[in-house]
Design a protein around this motif. Sequence first.
Motif, PDB file in Angstrom:
ATOM      1  N   PHE A 100     -15.156  61.394  61.962  1.00  0.00           N
ATOM      2  CA  PHE A 100     -14.573  60.471  62.935  1.00  0.00           C
ATOM      3  C   PHE A 100     -15.552  59.453  63.237  1.00  0.00           C
ATOM      4  CE2 PHE A 100     -13.796  65.194  64.183  1.00  0.00           C
ATOM      5  CZ  PHE A 100     -12.587  65.083  64.003  1.00  0.00           C
TER       6      PHE A 100
ATOM      7  N   LYS B  19      -8.545  54.309  64.811  1.00  0.00           N
ATOM      8  CA  LYS B  19      -7.752  55.664  64.917  1.00  0.00           C
ATOM      9  C   LYS B  19      -8.252  56.460  65.988  1.00  0.00           C
ATOM     10  CE  LYS B  19      -6.318  59.721  62.356  1.00  0.00           C
ATOM     11  NZ  LYS B  19      -6.232  60.130  61.066  1.00  0.00           N
ATOM     12  N   TRP B  20      -9.507  56.432  66.255  1.00  0.00           N
ATOM     13  CA  TRP B  20     -10.481  57.582  67.135  1.00  0.00           C
ATOM     14  C   TRP B  20     -10.602  56.628  68.431  1.00  0.00           C
ATOM     15  CZ3 TRP B  20      -8.784  61.780  65.289  1.00  0.00           C
ATOM     16  CH2 TRP B  20      -8.780  61.987  64.001  1.00  0.00           C
TER      17      TRP B  20
ATOM     18  N   ILE C  23      -8.261  66.100  70.761  1.00  0.00           N
ATOM     19  CA  ILE C  23      -8.176  65.383  69.464  1.00  0.00           C
ATOM     20  C   ILE C  23      -8.958  65.831  68.470  1.00  0.00           C
ATOM     21  CG2 ILE C  23      -7.120  63.441  68.544  1.00  0.00           C
ATOM     22  CD1 ILE C  23      -5.116  64.359  70.736  1.00  0.00           C
TER      23      ILE C  23
ATOM     24  N   GLU D 162      -8.103  68.146  65.248  1.00  0.00           N
ATOM     25  CA  GLU D 162      -8.158  67.620  63.782  1.00  0.00           C
ATOM     26  C   GLU D 162      -9.254  68.485  63.050  1.00  0.00           C
ATOM     27  OE1 GLU D 162      -7.810  65.270  60.618  1.00  0.00           O
ATOM     28  OE2 GLU D 162      -6.521  65.923  61.977  1.00  0.00           O
TER      29      GLU D 162
ATOM     30  N   ARG E 214      -7.709  71.453  62.021  1.00  0.00           N
ATOM     31  CA  ARG E 214      -6.805  71.477  60.664  1.00  0.00           C
ATOM     32  C   ARG E 214      -7.573  70.989  59.577  1.00  0.00           C
ATOM     33  NH1 ARG E 214      -4.771  67.771  57.662  1.00  0.00           N
ATOM     34  NH2 ARG E 214      -6.363  66.236  58.077  1.00  0.00           N
ATOM     35  N   LEU E 215      -8.623  70.452  59.683  1.00  0.00           N
ATOM     36  CA  LEU E 215      -9.351  70.391  58.309  1.00  0.00           C
ATOM     37  C   LEU E 215     -10.049  71.660  57.730  1.00  0.00           C
ATOM     38  CD1 LEU E 215     -11.073  66.851  59.089  1.00  0.00           C
ATOM     39  CD2 LEU E 215      -9.131  67.338  57.495  1.00  0.00           C
TER      40      LEU E 215
END
Length: 104
Positions: free
Chosen positions: A8, A14-15, A22, A26, A29-30
């Motif tokens: 990040f 994007k961040w 969030i 993420e 998810r990773l």
Amino acid sequence: MPDIGQLFPDNDPKWKGATSDIFVAEACRLMRVEGYEIGNIDCTIIAERPKISPHKAAIKSNIAAILGCHESVVNVKAKTHEKVDSLGENRSIACHTVVLLIKV
């Protein structure tokens, strides 16, 4: 996996303005992409105020929802900092968290 600054970067638009949930979602998810699941999580919130006890169930539920795990593997506890430094002077709040990851 890369460290938080690589995942990040603060110069990636994007961040910009993203809320902490969030980033956590993420990262989870990773984690799953790499073949891991959460075994358990232990959170210690350090704050003089507000008192955490009335909010522990909601905090635990929110953590489990964001992480995509069962509430039974989430532990939340709180302590004060006995009026020492910015934590004890009620100028800040901290949270120490340990997560056990299991390779699946």
